[in-house]
Write a protein that holds these residues in place. Structure first.
Motif, short mmCIF file in Angstrom:
data_model
loop_
_atom_site.label_atom_id
_atom_site.label_comp_id
_atom_site.label_asym_id
_atom_site.label_seq_id
_atom_site.Cartn_x
_atom_site.Cartn_y
_atom_site.Cartn_z
N ILE A 59 0.85 -1.20 0.00
CA ILE A 59 0.00 0.00 0.00
C ILE A 59 0.89 1.24 0.00
CG2 ILE A 59 -1.89 1.21 1.14
CD1 ILE A 59 -2.54 -1.64 0.17
N LYS A 60 0.76 2.04 -1.05
CA LYS A 60 1.58 3.24 -1.19
C LYS A 60 0.68 4.47 -1.40
CE LYS A 60 5.47 0.66 -3.15
NZ LYS A 60 4.85 -0.66 -2.93
N GLN A 61 1.29 5.62 -1.48
CA GLN A 61 0.54 6.87 -1.60
C GLN A 61 -0.26 6.93 -2.90
OE1 GLN A 61 0.55 9.53 0.81
NE2 GLN A 61 -1.25 9.98 -0.43
N THR A 62 -1.55 7.29 -2.77
CA THR A 62 -2.40 7.47 -3.94
C THR A 62 -2.58 8.96 -4.21
OG1 THR A 62 -4.49 7.63 -2.75
CG2 THR A 62 -3.69 5.42 -3.21
N GLN A 63 -3.16 9.26 -5.35
CA GLN A 63 -3.42 10.64 -5.73
C GLN A 63 -4.92 10.93 -5.82
OE1 GLN A 63 -0.83 12.72 -5.85
NE2 GLN A 63 0.41 10.92 -5.35
N ALA A 64 -5.70 10.11 -5.14
CA ALA A 64 -7.15 10.28 -5.16
C ALA A 64 -7.55 11.57 -4.43
CB ALA A 64 -7.82 9.08 -4.50
N ASP A 65 -8.73 12.08 -4.75
CA ASP A 65 -9.22 13.27 -4.06
C ASP A 65 -9.40 12.99 -2.58
OD1 ASP A 65 -9.33 14.60 -6.46
OD2 ASP A 65 -11.46 14.17 -6.81
N LYS A 66 -9.05 13.95 -1.75
CA LYS A 66 -9.18 13.76 -0.31
C LYS A 66 -10.65 13.73 0.08
CE LYS A 66 -6.12 15.12 2.51
NZ LYS A 66 -5.15 15.87 3.35
N LYS A 67 -11.00 12.75 0.93
CA LYS A 67 -12.37 12.59 1.42
C LYS A 67 -12.35 12.48 2.95
CE LYS A 67 -14.39 12.38 -2.65
NZ LYS A 67 -15.39 13.38 -3.10
N LYS A 68 -13.46 12.91 3.56
CA LYS A 68 -13.56 12.91 5.01
C LYS A 68 -14.43 11.75 5.49
CE LYS A 68 -14.00 16.83 7.12
NZ LYS A 68 -14.52 18.14 7.59
N VAL A 69 -13.89 10.99 6.45
CA VAL A 69 -14.58 9.82 6.97
C VAL A 69 -14.68 9.91 8.49
CG1 VAL A 69 -14.46 7.32 7.30
CG2 VAL A 69 -13.89 8.31 5.07
N LEU A 70 -15.88 9.68 9.01
CA LEU A 70 -16.11 9.61 10.46
C LEU A 70 -16.12 8.15 10.87
CD1 LEU A 70 -16.89 10.91 13.19
CD2 LEU A 70 -19.29 10.76 12.46
N LEU A 71 -15.29 7.79 11.85
CA LEU A 71 -15.12 6.39 12.26
C LEU A 71 -15.29 6.27 13.77
CD1 LEU A 71 -12.50 3.86 11.01
CD2 LEU A 71 -12.57 4.39 13.46
N THR A 72 -16.07 5.27 14.21
CA THR A 72 -16.27 5.06 15.63
C THR A 72 -15.50 3.83 16.12
OG1 THR A 72 -18.21 3.58 15.49
CG2 THR A 72 -18.63 5.95 15.38
N ILE A 73 -15.01 3.89 17.35
CA ILE A 73 -14.38 2.77 18.04
C ILE A 73 -15.20 2.51 19.31
CG2 ILE A 73 -12.33 1.98 19.30
CD1 ILE A 73 -11.80 2.06 16.35
N TYR A 74 -15.67 1.29 19.50
CA TYR A 74 -16.62 1.02 20.58
C TYR A 74 -16.07 1.29 21.97
CZ TYR A 74 -14.85 -3.28 22.78
OH TYR A 74 -14.13 -4.19 23.52
N ASN A 75 -14.74 1.14 22.14
CA ASN A 75 -14.15 1.27 23.47
C ASN A 75 -12.72 1.77 23.36
OD1 ASN A 75 -13.37 1.05 26.13
ND2 ASN A 75 -13.71 -1.16 26.30
N SER A 76 -12.46 2.94 23.92
CA SER A 76 -11.11 3.51 23.85
C SER A 76 -10.09 2.67 24.61
CB SER A 76 -11.12 4.93 24.43
OG SER A 76 -11.53 4.92 25.79
N ALA A 77 -10.58 1.81 25.52
CA ALA A 77 -9.67 1.00 26.35
C ALA A 77 -9.46 -0.40 25.78
CB ALA A 77 -10.22 0.90 27.77
N ASP A 78 -10.09 -0.73 24.65
CA ASP A 78 -9.91 -2.06 24.06
C ASP A 78 -8.47 -2.23 23.61
OD1 ASP A 78 -11.58 -4.49 22.63
OD2 ASP A 78 -9.84 -3.87 21.45
N ASN A 79 -7.81 -3.27 24.09
CA ASN A 79 -6.38 -3.45 23.84
C ASN A 79 -6.06 -3.63 22.37
OD1 ASN A 79 -3.82 -5.47 23.75
ND2 ASN A 79 -3.69 -4.13 25.53
N PHE A 80 -6.82 -4.51 21.70
CA PHE A 80 -6.54 -4.79 20.30
C PHE A 80 -6.78 -3.56 19.42
CE2 PHE A 80 -8.55 -6.08 16.20
CZ PHE A 80 -7.40 -6.49 15.56
#
Length: 403
Positions: free
Chosen positions: A317-338
């Motif tokens: 996986i290397k740098q692409t030249q695609a248009d920048k897009k904004k994504v909102l991502l949730t993580i269920y638990n900030s303390a989850d080790n994995f």
């Protein structure tokens, strides 16, 4: 007409004129994409019924741009079972610490309502012959194994869901406390410890009375677990190829944002090279019936742990030249080790390469509202990635994307 009225009149006319020009340039139609039509990828926690494990296809069919990215949970459970059996195949009679003819083990269960936890518990019990048709704590039967020429009865001394005092699951502190209690209660009857993840396995090792030399197995291949294998403290773990999962989550979103359709959505940059030459190195499959992109698993032990150390990234996986897009991502638990030690760092590494501006919000692992309350300002984002607190909460998120 007074001066103020004239100015106001001109302002209104200017606004109307600009609006008409914008609509005219677009054929009379607005170019804004409604949230209900934007890409949506669930990851790590597959939308499903916490009791039956049935996949929530209503959520997965929210729109034609809804997918799941994870790993083969059932396959992973089988890999963990195989890892344990390979270890026992090389063990000698000393594995039965008190010589009572019984191989006794304790089991740390992550979340009784989580598909991954269920799959790992089943894989462990099937391998050891203690599977009685259920992943519930205590629902087991006696198994039998031949080790070093001697047939041993296999008994799950106790299986317990590791829930913290705050209600969070997969809790390492709860595992430390449980292990301390088990070591006192069962003493030398404990011949092996098995855990649904590395965080709880490492928690067990933190117990002050952990029985020295007793083999212990985890799951996730977290950095501290890999180091523990190298130091001889942890007997084995399972890699779910976190880099492949993190990259696939972002790549599916990237493909959808770039207007790809059909099989290109789940193959380009994943199983075949995309137009930038990117392709995930680890094996990944697509399960059409549940719209899921799944990474494969591999066992890690004292023989191969060095191959998984160092936090190496996928050079495919290397740098692409695609248009920048904004994504909102949730993580269920900030303390989850994995998630905190492996998944999030991988996301942060690959997102810039795919020109994705990632906003990450994290919950408390107990209340869905801890994520939902921050799943806001949706019009500011081009796509969404969701990791739920509970696997049956899919509708709570799609409900916020109706407009």
């Amino acid at each position: 007409m007074n001066y103020v009225s004239k100015v106001s009149h001109k302002v209104v006319l200017a606004v109307l004129t600009c609006s008409l020009l914008v609509l005219a340039s677009c054929g009379g139609k607005s170019t804004a994409t409604l949230n209900k039509d934007k890409p949506l990828v669930f990851f790590n926690r597959q939308p499903s019924d916490p009791t039956t494990g049935a996949i929530d296809m209503t959520t997965m069919n929210w729109n034609d741009k809804t997918y799941y990215v994870g790993f083969d949970a059932a396959g992973g459970g089988a890999v963990q079972g195989e890892l344990i059996m390979n270890f026992l195949a090389k063990a000698d009679a000393s594995i039965d610490r008190n010589g009572d003819g019984v191989l006794g083990y304790v089991l740390c269960i992550g979340d009784v309502g989580h598909n991954d936890s269920k799959a790992r518990t089943e894989g462990i019990r099937r391998a050891l012959g203690t599977w009685a048709g259920s992943t519930d704590p205590g629902v087991v039967q006696a198994g039998s194994l031949t080790i070093a020429g001697k047939t041993l009865k296999v008994v799950e001394l106790e299986g317990k869901a590791m829930t913290g005092t705050d209600g969070s699951t997969w809790n390492a502190n709860a595992a430390t406390e449980a292990m301390g209690g088990w070591a006192t209660k069962f003493a030398d009857q404990i011949d092996m410890v098995v855990s649904n993840n590395d965080g709880m396995a490492m928690g067990c090792l933190q117990a002050s009375n952990y029985p020295a030399g007793v083999p212990i197995f985890g799951y996730d291949a977290n950095a501290d677990a890999i180091e523990a294998i190298g130091n001889g403290k942890l007997s084995g773990t399972v890699s779910q190829n976190v880099d492949a999962q993190a990259t696939a989550t972002l790549q599916v979103l990237r493909n959808l944002l770039d207007g790809l359709t059909g099989e290109d959505v789940y193959t380009k940059g994943i199983s075949v090279a995309d137009k930038y030459g990117n392709k995930i190195t680890a094996p990944v499959q697509y399960w059409a019936d549940v719209k899921a992109v799944m990474a494969e698993n591999s066992g890690v032990n004292a023989e191969n742990w060095q191959n998984y150390s160092g936090g190496s990234r996928d050079m495919g996986i290397k740098q692409t030249q695609a248009d920048k897009k904004k994504v909102l991502l949730t993580i269920y638990n900030s303390a989850d080790n994995f998630l905190s030690s492996s998944y999030v760092p991988a996301l942060k590494y690959y997102a810039p390469l795919l020109n994705i501006d990632l906003t990450i919000v994290q919950g408390d692992g107990q209340n869905e509202s801890s994520c939902l309350d921050r799943f806001t300002n949706l019009n500011n984002f081009d796509a969404f990635a969701v990791n739920m607190v509970k696997t049956n909460s899919g509708a709570d998120y799609t409900g916020k994307l109706k407009y």
